[in-house]
Scaffold this motif. Structure first.
Motif, PDB file in Angstrom:
ATOM      1  N   PRO A 220     -31.261  27.167 -11.395  1.00 16.80           N
ATOM      2  CA  PRO A 220     -31.196  25.743 -11.042  1.00 16.80           C
ATOM      3  C   PRO A 220     -32.555  25.212 -10.635  1.00 16.80           C
ATOM      4  N   GLY A 221     -32.753  23.921 -10.851  1.00 15.01           N
ATOM      5  CA  GLY A 221     -34.015  23.304 -10.511  1.00 15.01           C
ATOM      6  C   GLY A 221     -34.172  23.098  -9.019  1.00 15.01           C
ATOM      7  N   TRP A 222     -35.340  22.540  -8.664  1.00 19.59           N
ATOM      8  CA  TRP A 222     -35.656  22.351  -7.254  1.00 19.59           C
ATOM      9  C   TRP A 222     -34.706  21.346  -6.615  1.00 19.59           C
ATOM     10  N   THR A 223     -34.393  20.270  -7.322  1.00 17.63           N
ATOM     11  CA  THR A 223     -33.492  19.264  -6.767  1.00 17.63           C
ATOM     12  C   THR A 223     -32.090  19.827  -6.554  1.00 17.63           C
ATOM     13  N   ALA A 224     -31.606  20.599  -7.548  1.00 16.95           N
ATOM     14  CA  ALA A 224     -30.274  21.193  -7.405  1.00 16.95           C
ATOM     15  C   ALA A 224     -30.219  22.174  -6.244  1.00 16.95           C
ATOM     16  N   SER A 225     -31.280  22.945  -6.060  1.00 16.72           N
ATOM     17  CA  SER A 225     -31.306  23.880  -4.927  1.00 16.72           C
ATOM     18  C   SER A 225     -31.379  23.136  -3.597  1.00 16.72           C
ATOM     19  N   LEU A 226     -32.072  22.003  -3.589  1.00 12.00           N
ATOM     20  CA  LEU A 226     -32.209  21.248  -2.348  1.00 12.00           C
ATOM     21  C   LEU A 226     -30.885  20.629  -1.916  1.00 12.00           C
ATOM     22  N   LEU A 227     -30.084  20.202  -2.879  1.00 16.95           N
ATOM     23  CA  LEU A 227     -28.824  19.530  -2.568  1.00 16.95           C
ATOM     24  C   LEU A 227     -27.617  20.450  -2.683  1.00 16.95           C
TER      25      LEU A 227
END
Length: 256
Positions: A68-75
């Motif tokens: 998963p990308g950075w945004t997906a990991s953040l949310l």
């Protein structure tokens, strides 16, 4: 005319007396047999086919989906609470919100950049430090299975969502507030971005906190927790507006 069967000449294995034993066979009597394939020849097509499938365009989205990308990991919603990761995620949300503050302060420049960069995330910090602990206590009084670690994780995820929205709107906000001829127009455009980010953050927070509530605990408990969540939403909006009005000069026409 009768068809004649073809004759196959087979060389004799015996050697005539006086003939040269080392002389090569005539070309008409020599039969060439194909050489057996090498041991690894059959495996080469399978290896090459597997390599083509691994590098094919169809396999690339599958490989990207596994990471998963950075945004997906953040949310992402985490089942187990992690204090370090939650604090880091909250800090990222505050930093992205500060970018939106810099965009609003670009209208006056100078000290206004610092004021807006500190004022925009100040509302997020106020809601997290004042509103969330009070909501956690109220929900606990209604026998809601909510612990402080769960509340901290939900707060960090809500802050990250708000920061991502505000950070994404920062370039457009800078363009509007710098090119607007009237202070009122710049203030309205800046306030719209703040409202969008704040509403999304409150929605994420209420979703994560409400996920632990179960209606099987009784109608009184369910009604009380629902009323507490709605009351918190109104309190968070009012508190954020109060903080932004007191810290953002752009909402007052450029004067603090």
């Amino acid at each position: 005319m009768q068809a004649q069967a073809p004759c196959l000449l087979i060389p004799s294995s015996s050697t005539e007396p006086g003939s040269d034993a080392g002389a090569p066979e005539p070309a008409a009597f020599r039969v060439d047999t194909p050489a057996p394939p090498a041991a690894g020849a059959a495996a080469e097509p399978a290896v090459s086919a597997a390599a083509e499938r691994a590098t094919s365009p169809i396999a690339e989205p599958v490989a990207r989906a596994a990471h998963p990308g950075w945004t997906a990991s953040l949310l992402a919603e985490r089942q187990a609470a992690d204090l370090r990761q939650d604090l880091a995620r909250f800090g990222v949300g505050v930093g992205l919100a500060a970018l939106y503050g810099l965009a609003l302060g670009a209208r006056q420049g100078g000290v206004s950049l610092v004021q807006h960069a500190a004022g925009v995330p100040a509302a997020m910090v106020a809601v997290a430090c004042l509103g969330v602990p009070a909501l956690t206590i109220v929900l606990t009084l209604f026998d809601a299975p909510l612990d402080p670690s769960r509340a901290l994780s939900a707060t960090a995820r809500a802050a990250a969502a708000t920061g991502l929205v505000l950070g994404g709107l920062a370039p457009a906000a800078a363009l509007f507030v710098v090119t607007s001829g009237a202070h009122e127009t710049a203030a309205i455009m800046g306030l719209i971005g703040l409202a969008v980010g704040g509403v999304i953050g409150v929605r994420v927070l209420l979703h994560d906190l409400g996920a632990v509530l179960r209606p099987d605990r009784g109608p009184l408990t369910w009604s009380g927790t629902t009323a507490a969540l709605l009351g918190f939403a109104g309190f968070a909006v009012a508190l954020a507006l109060r903080v932004w009005w007191g810290t953002l000069p752009i909402l007052k026409g450029g004067a603090l």
